[in-house]
Scaffold this active site. Structure first.
Site, PDB file in Angstrom:
ATOM      1  N   ASP A   1      -2.270  -4.912   0.001  1.00 37.45           N
ATOM      2  CA  ASP A   1      -1.856  -6.211   0.531  1.00 37.45           C
ATOM      3  C   ASP A   1      -2.673  -6.655   1.743  1.00 37.45           C
ATOM      4  O   ASP A   1      -3.021  -7.833   1.866  1.00 37.45           O
ATOM      5  CB  ASP A   1      -0.361  -6.215   0.858  1.00 37.45           C
ATOM      6  CG  ASP A   1       0.094  -5.025   1.695  1.00 37.45           C
ATOM      7  OD1 ASP A   1      -0.747  -4.211   2.115  1.00 37.45           O
ATOM      8  OD2 ASP A   1       1.313  -4.899   1.904  1.00 37.45           O
TER       9      ASP A   1
ATOM     10  N   GLN B   1       0.817  -1.209   0.000  1.00 38.91           N
ATOM     11  CA  GLN B   1       0.000   0.000   0.000  1.00 38.91           C
ATOM     12  C   GLN B   1       0.857   1.269   0.000  1.00 38.91           C
ATOM     13  O   GLN B   1       2.038   1.243   0.343  1.00 38.91           O
ATOM     14  CB  GLN B   1      -0.912   0.009   1.225  1.00 38.91           C
ATOM     15  CG  GLN B   1      -1.993  -1.048   1.194  1.00 38.91           C
ATOM     16  CD  GLN B   1      -2.970  -0.881   2.337  1.00 38.91           C
ATOM     17  OE1 GLN B   1      -2.847  -1.532   3.360  1.00 38.91           O
ATOM     18  NE2 GLN B   1      -3.943   0.004   2.172  1.00 38.91           N
ATOM     19  N   HIS B   2       0.213   2.355  -0.389  1.00 37.45           N
ATOM     20  CA  HIS B   2       0.688   3.728  -0.192  1.00 37.45           C
ATOM     21  C   HIS B   2       1.812   4.187  -1.113  1.00 37.45           C
ATOM     22  O   HIS B   2       2.062   5.384  -1.213  1.00 37.45           O
ATOM     23  CB  HIS B   2       1.162   3.965   1.248  1.00 37.45           C
ATOM     24  CG  HIS B   2       0.272   3.433   2.315  1.00 37.45           C
ATOM     25  ND1 HIS B   2      -1.093   3.655   2.321  1.00 37.45           N
ATOM     26  CD2 HIS B   2       0.548   2.679   3.414  1.00 37.45           C
ATOM     27  CE1 HIS B   2      -1.603   3.063   3.394  1.00 37.45           C
ATOM     28  NE2 HIS B   2      -0.646   2.462   4.063  1.00 37.45           N
TER      29      HIS B   2
END
EC number: 2.7.1.17
Length: 465
Positions: free
Chosen positions: A226, A71-72
């Protein structure tokens, strides 16, 4: 047999699983490594995906594919679809000051919780965009589209025709800091607050909505982050808390309603099913055990034996595991610490026990933060590489004061992505029922004194020199 494929493009590697769309049975798999570091050019992810696909025997017979990813991570593209600069990953903390600036500029933590269900910390994409604007203004101006790692890989699999064909899902979008899980809409004003101007953002698909196709004709699913992928792969339901001990530590729970935490400890993410995924993430998880093995000169198996040879509480020794700074609590400049070291506890076994207990105590705090928002905690599902350790399993049950269910080792993010791909093929309101087999339960006597000792010292950390 209809086949689907799921991808897990994680921080450390790329895994591909090919599964039976009806039962979820694993047919074949492959993997490839990613380079280390907190700044990685996305081309490395693409190369690793191709290698993992090849190791899995190719995808020519697969009808649908979905990508789960870390992520991110900030992936910036120019108007021609070229990567502007290497991606800043979730664990890159250089945007810590940018997070503080953004919180202040919107009017404080509550304003962010009301807007997007979270309070910015250095992990979230919007803070990395602000860092880019402040430190690399030329690259910020060149940025015409922003996406996340799983979005970019899905786009590449589709042939990357144009920026307008970028897609994402609500789970990963909810970790950007400029998409609201409560309203299901982008907050472009927050995007502009970060980057300084508006850009193309991926279209947010529904949980089972088909995306574009590959050049070979396979349908691409929305993909997801994830953690949402792992929850889907495990079949987690309301009342379950998934505790993942990998590169990062995560405690997340499936919830029927969105949550908001003004303290910033819990991020009010969406999940991959249309529900919600209140989540706490820590920077320090399995690498704490890696550090302990290096200090003691032992293997992970030997570390487990040592830890179980020491008494609960390690004779009063407590290890605060902020070895990489920390995300939750938000202490990017903190360091780790060992408290209570005495002559009688200066042994490999006591240090091994303190390392495992310190790591687990940080995650127990995360579980408490999720529970405090009204999310029921009825079952702990423990996953990640560290869950293979007998010491981790037993100490987790003791510290958390709950039985711990440990599924058999598997690639649950990739399995979740594959289950999503099967859902895209099958349609319907819920994903196909894939049975989870081989789980075992560990029960240990509760050790509340370990939490109490840890709580007394966790704030006694020093900043980095």
């Amino acid at each position: 047999m209809r086949l689907v494929a799921g991808v897990d493009s994680s921080t450390q590697s790329c895994k591909v699983v090919v599964c039976d769309a009806e039962t979820g049975a694993l047919v074949r798999s492959g993997s490839a490594t990613h380079p280390e570091g907190t700044e990685v050019h996305p081309d490395h992810w693409w190369d690793a995906l191709q290698a993992a696909i090849s190791a899995a025997g190719g995808l020519d017979d697969v009808e649908a594919i979905a990508v789960g990813g870390q992520q991110h991570g900030m992936v910036c593209l120019d108007e021609h679809g070229e990567v502007v600069r290497p991606a800043l990953l979730w664990n890159d903390t250089r945007s810590a000051q940018a997070a503080l600036d953004l919180i202040d500029e919107l009017g404080g933590p509550q304003a962010w919780v009301d807007a997007v269900g979270l309070v910015p910390v250095a992990s979230f994409t919007v803070t990395k965009l602000r860092w880019l604007r402040d430190h690399e203004p030329d690259n910020a101006r060149r940025t015409a589209a922003v996406c996340l790692p799983h979005d970019w890989l899905t786009w590449k699999l589709s042939g990357a025709a144009s920026l307008d064909t970028l897609v994402t899902d609500r789970g990963d979008a909810s970790g950007t800091g400029y998409w609201s899980p409560a309203t299901g809409e982008y907050r472009r004003d927050l995007l502009e607050l970060g980057l300084g101007h508006d850009v193309v953002l991926p279209r947010v698909l529904g949980p089972s909505e088909a995306g574009p196709t590959t050049p070979a004709g396979a349908v691409l699913g929305p993909g997801t982050g994830d953690n949402a992928g792992a929850a889907l792969g495990l079949g987690a339901v309301a009342g379950d808390v998934v505790v993942s001990i990998g590169t990062s530590g995560v405690a997340c729970a499936v919830a029927d309603h969105p949550v908001g935490d003004v303290s910033g400890a819990v991020a009010g993410f969406a999940d991959a099913t249309g529900r919600f995924l209140p989540l706490v993430a820590t920077l320090n998880a399995a690498r704490v055990l890696d550090a302990a093995t290096r200090m003691l000169g032992v293997s992970h198996a030997e570390l487990s034996v040592l830890a179980l040879a020491a008494p609960a509480g390690a004779g009063g020794m407590a290890l605060v595991p902020y070895l990489e700074g920390e995300r939750t609590p938000n202490r990017p400049d903190a360091t780790g610490a060992i408290h209570g070291l005495r002559l009688e506890t200066a042994t490999p076994a006591h240090l091994a026990r303190a390392a495992v207990e310190g790591m687990i105590c940080g995650l127990a705090d995360a579980v408490d933060a999720v529970r405090a928002l009204g999310t029921p905690v009825e079952r702990i599902i423990l996953i990640g590489g560290a869950a293979r350790s007998e010491a981790v399993r037993e100490i987790a049950s003791a510290v958390l004061g709950l039985p711990v269910t440990v599924p058999e080792p598997g690639e649950y993010v990739a399995r979740g992505a594959a289950r999503q791909a099967a859902w895209v093929l099958a349609g319907g309101d819920e994903p196909p029922a894939w049975e989870l087999t081989g789980a075992v339960e560990t029960r240990a006597d509760p050790t509340p004194e370990v939490r109490e000792r840890y709580a007394s010292v966790r704030d006694m950390t020093a900043p980095r020199p």
